[in-house]
Design a protein around this motif. Sequence first.
Motif, mmCIF file in Angstrom:
data_model
loop_
_atom_site.group_PDB
_atom_site.id
_atom_site.type_symbol
_atom_site.label_atom_id
_atom_site.label_comp_id
_atom_site.label_asym_id
_atom_site.label_seq_id
_atom_site.Cartn_x
_atom_site.Cartn_y
_atom_site.Cartn_z
ATOM 1 N N VAL A 344 0.872 -1.179 0.000
ATOM 2 C CA VAL A 344 0.000 0.000 0.000
ATOM 3 C C VAL A 344 0.906 1.225 0.000
ATOM 4 C CG1 VAL A 344 -1.788 1.287 1.227
ATOM 5 C CG2 VAL A 344 -1.783 -1.223 1.293
ATOM 6 N N GLY A 345 0.741 2.091 -0.997
ATOM 7 C CA GLY A 345 1.530 3.314 -1.061
ATOM 8 C C GLY A 345 2.777 3.232 -1.909
ATOM 9 N N LYS A 346 3.031 2.094 -2.530
ATOM 10 C CA LYS A 346 4.153 1.940 -3.456
ATOM 11 C C LYS A 346 3.956 0.657 -4.243
ATOM 12 C CE LYS A 346 8.252 0.402 -2.111
ATOM 13 N NZ LYS A 346 8.434 -0.987 -2.549
ATOM 14 N N SER A 347 4.740 0.517 -5.325
ATOM 15 C CA SER A 347 4.769 -0.706 -6.119
ATOM 16 C C SER A 347 6.077 -1.441 -5.845
ATOM 17 C CB SER A 347 4.668 -0.363 -7.605
ATOM 18 O OG SER A 347 5.861 0.277 -8.044
ATOM 19 N N PRO A 348 6.248 -2.670 -6.334
ATOM 20 C CA PRO A 348 7.540 -3.338 -6.157
ATOM 21 C C PRO A 348 8.704 -2.543 -6.745
ATOM 22 C CG PRO A 348 5.884 -4.930 -6.822
ATOM 23 C CD PRO A 348 5.246 -3.578 -6.925
ATOM 24 N N GLU A 349 8.433 -1.731 -7.772
ATOM 25 C CA GLU A 349 9.502 -0.948 -8.398
ATOM 26 C C GLU A 349 9.727 0.402 -7.701
ATOM 27 O OE1 GLU A 349 7.463 -3.619 -11.197
ATOM 28 O OE2 GLU A 349 6.746 -1.911 -10.029
ATOM 29 N N GLY A 350 8.856 0.786 -6.788
ATOM 30 C CA GLY A 350 8.910 2.110 -6.153
ATOM 31 C C GLY A 350 7.603 2.837 -6.364
ATOM 32 N N ASN A 351 7.594 3.899 -7.169
ATOM 33 C CA ASN A 351 6.371 4.631 -7.525
ATOM 34 C C ASN A 351 5.548 4.959 -6.275
ATOM 35 O OD1 ASN A 351 6.964 4.401 -10.348
ATOM 36 N ND2 ASN A 351 6.235 2.289 -10.257
ATOM 37 N N PHE A 352 6.156 5.697 -5.351
ATOM 38 C CA PHE A 352 5.518 5.992 -4.064
ATOM 39 C C PHE A 352 4.334 6.949 -4.242
ATOM 40 C CE2 PHE A 352 9.589 4.390 -2.735
ATOM 41 C CZ PHE A 352 9.347 3.785 -1.508
ATOM 42 N N TYR A 353 3.320 6.712 -3.430
ATOM 43 C CA TYR A 353 2.118 7.551 -3.413
ATOM 44 C C TYR A 353 2.327 8.739 -2.476
ATOM 45 C CZ TYR A 353 -2.595 8.992 -1.941
ATOM 46 O OH TYR A 353 -3.714 9.718 -1.618
ATOM 47 N N LYS A 354 1.846 9.912 -2.892
ATOM 48 C CA LYS A 354 1.921 11.118 -2.062
ATOM 49 C C LYS A 354 0.507 11.627 -1.805
ATOM 50 C CE LYS A 354 4.376 15.487 -1.466
ATOM 51 N NZ LYS A 354 5.349 16.428 -2.050
ATOM 52 N N GLY A 355 0.076 11.480 -0.579
ATOM 53 C CA GLY A 355 -1.274 11.895 -0.219
ATOM 54 C C GLY A 355 -1.740 11.134 1.004
ATOM 55 N N ASP A 356 -3.044 11.184 1.271
ATOM 56 C CA ASP A 356 -3.629 10.564 2.462
ATOM 57 C C ASP A 356 -4.578 9.442 2.060
ATOM 58 O OD1 ASP A 356 -2.340 12.650 3.786
ATOM 59 O OD2 ASP A 356 -4.141 13.925 3.739
ATOM 60 N N LEU A 357 -4.666 8.420 2.907
ATOM 61 C CA LEU A 357 -5.669 7.366 2.791
ATOM 62 C C LEU A 357 -6.450 7.312 4.091
ATOM 63 C CD1 LEU A 357 -3.834 4.332 1.094
ATOM 64 C CD2 LEU A 357 -5.259 6.080 0.012
ATOM 65 N N ASP A 358 -7.773 7.331 3.983
ATOM 66 C CA ASP A 358 -8.631 7.261 5.164
ATOM 67 C C ASP A 358 -9.197 5.862 5.355
ATOM 68 O OD1 ASP A 358 -10.813 7.460 7.012
ATOM 69 O OD2 ASP A 358 -10.906 9.600 6.652
ATOM 70 N N PHE A 359 -9.355 5.110 4.274
ATOM 71 C CA PHE A 359 -9.999 3.796 4.344
ATOM 72 C C PHE A 359 -9.574 3.001 3.129
ATOM 73 C CE2 PHE A 359 -13.688 1.176 2.979
ATOM 74 C CZ PHE A 359 -13.811 0.347 4.084
ATOM 75 N N LEU A 360 -9.365 1.697 3.319
ATOM 76 C CA LEU A 360 -9.003 0.812 2.220
ATOM 77 C C LEU A 360 -9.660 -0.535 2.452
ATOM 78 C CD1 LEU A 360 -7.298 0.094 -0.324
ATOM 79 C CD2 LEU A 360 -5.440 -0.516 1.250
ATOM 80 N N ARG A 361 -10.235 -1.093 1.379
ATOM 81 C CA ARG A 361 -10.911 -2.387 1.502
ATOM 82 C C ARG A 361 -10.703 -3.199 0.232
ATOM 83 N NH1 ARG A 361 -17.335 -2.919 2.895
ATOM 84 N NH2 ARG A 361 -17.438 -1.213 1.400
ATOM 85 N N ILE A 362 -10.483 -4.504 0.409
ATOM 86 C CA ILE A 362 -10.344 -5.448 -0.701
ATOM 87 C C ILE A 362 -11.366 -6.554 -0.508
ATOM 88 C CG2 ILE A 362 -8.792 -6.948 -1.986
ATOM 89 C CD1 ILE A 362 -7.694 -4.156 -1.839
ATOM 90 N N SER A 363 -12.196 -6.804 -1.522
ATOM 91 C CA SER A 363 -13.144 -7.917 -1.441
ATOM 92 C C SER A 363 -12.978 -8.811 -2.662
ATOM 93 C CB SER A 363 -14.586 -7.410 -1.346
ATOM 94 O OG SER A 363 -15.085 -7.031 -2.607
ATOM 95 N N LYS A 364 -13.279 -10.082 -2.474
ATOM 96 C CA LYS A 364 -13.070 -11.072 -3.533
ATOM 97 C C LYS A 364 -14.404 -11.408 -4.201
ATOM 98 C CE LYS A 364 -9.420 -13.707 -2.850
ATOM 99 N NZ LYS A 364 -8.404 -14.646 -2.314
ATOM 100 N N GLY A 365 -15.005 -10.394 -4.779
ATOM 101 C CA GLY A 365 -16.269 -10.536 -5.476
ATOM 102 C C GLY A 365 -16.657 -9.198 -6.075
ATOM 103 N N SER A 366 -17.643 -9.196 -6.950
ATOM 104 C CA SER A 366 -18.108 -7.978 -7.605
ATOM 105 C C SER A 366 -19.239 -7.338 -6.801
ATOM 106 C CB SER A 366 -18.606 -8.304 -9.012
ATOM 107 O OG SER A 366 -19.748 -9.147 -8.941
#
Length: 579
Positions: A344-366
């Motif tokens: 969360v906030g970067k990729s394996p190569e780097g590419n860091f995110y600049k900003g804020d996250l208030d909530f994050l959710r991952i679900s395994k369905g549509s």
Amino acid sequence: HNMFVNNTAHNFVYGFTVQGHSGSTPGYNCYLGNLLDDISYCYFNNGDLPVNLIPYEAYGYNIFSKKAQMMGSFSSTGSYTLFSEFKNALASKNALLSQTGYESETSVLTNGPGNNFMPLPGSEALDHGVKFFVPFSLYAVAGEWHFYRCLSYTTIPGSNFYFTKEYGPRADYLNQPKNHLNAVNVNHTSYVPGILEDWTHGALRFDGATTYCYLADAEVKKKMATNLDMDKESFIIETYLRTAKGHTRGTLVAKYTAAGNGYAMDIDEGGHVRVRIRRNGNDVYTRSSVALINDSAWHHVLAEVVRKKWTVNLYVDGKTSNGTETGEMPEVYETLSNTGDFLVGKSPEGNFYKGDLDFLRISKGSLADALTTIEELYAWQSDGPFLKDFSGNSPQGRRDAGALEAGKTSCSLSADSSKITFDYYKGTKTTHISPEDEFTFYVNAPWITPSENNGTISLYATSNMTSQPRTGILYLYGCYDTLMIPLYQPINPYLIRKLPATQLQVAIYPNPAREELTIECNDEERKQISITNIYGQEVMNSVLTTGVTLNIRHLPPGMYVINIMDDKKVGYIEKIIKE
């Protein structure tokens, strides 16, 4: 977390009491904005809460009127008679929130013994409640994080509870993995006020250079209930974010390896949210939003990867925002599974995110798997009942503590309750609601997609592809009332049964047709359509999933044959007349 928020209790022995460890899961509780009036013995009886779980407990903005004999007790740390003792004990054990609340020597209720639980004007209860967030339920949630500031700044507690077969006796719940994220290069100043809740610093600030969170792949795959690795299923990534102004190329979520498969959600070079699907080390499919999200404002973003439909749907602030696509989605039998860490906030190569996250959710369905729509989800999370008091009133300023807001308003809800009858083919019906205050609605028919604008509810019905009439109910909630409007759709007379060994059904209409011809079916697999004239010559062809409308204006009048073929070489034939 279990959230005990903005409740009123009057004349009980205990305010809150927790069962023993063998009967429930201790820890991960929030007691916020509650009004506890005339509690005779103890406000918080917390059973055998282990000391190591107190950092995940939150106590704040509660009102304690007419003192109980005991403030609270933990069998692991002792009992506390005084408010100050209890509050200091929470702070010393690094509780998620130790503010606890406010005391009042006298009742803060209008007339508790007379069952009038409205807060007294000018009492401690006014403006001392909390705003908290209750996300709408999704299917198979494997990860959920609210980014509350804990005393252990490097841990982001996981809050998902996906009830799989791995959960046995309740006493064992505590031992299941929680998907706590490890936060890197953060301190207490990395946590800032968010948009969703006001009782804590509930957003994490990413600096665009060193800050990120991760969950090791070995932890990800410990349990089905918390497995963030995607195989062949559809999935959803949802977040509330606020980027730095003009920020681009920052990664929000990623799980892939350099030479393998996986998925990611980032901000593209133009400032749009983008989903990337990877196979064998390459982005084989991407989709970016139409809406820009790098304007330093808060946005709700939901990305829905629908494997059976070979597509990604992007929603920004509750609206569809499907923009540029590249490549092709993998076939449904191709896995996205990989051995990469969840980032969360970067990729394996780097590419860091600049900003804020208030909530994050991952679900395994549509969304369809969750039996909901983006409109319903966004309406709930933006203006749902958890943001109002127990009578449906919105806060006047900051939320009052307890179940009721002081100064409730009266209103009425009116609508035509006559049955709404739809045509057998797809279309929209509307009904107008005339409330004097806010209202919400729900439709219990999966064949209906509802939306609302200024009191007019639009109900879009799909074509009836079943052999029976379809029914449902539109529920309207508001002004302390519920109205129910019946919904009905007749049998489709153009329904064509498939060959006996299968369950597929096809509808072709209108017949005769003049300008357009609609072909619909009741599954999502790809099928080929071929239209031939009476000489057997193909004059048109197309691809069918669930539905397609063909322009046939150019065809000469006469008889034509519709041939539909699926990948199992099962064919369906129907004659039509072109006028």
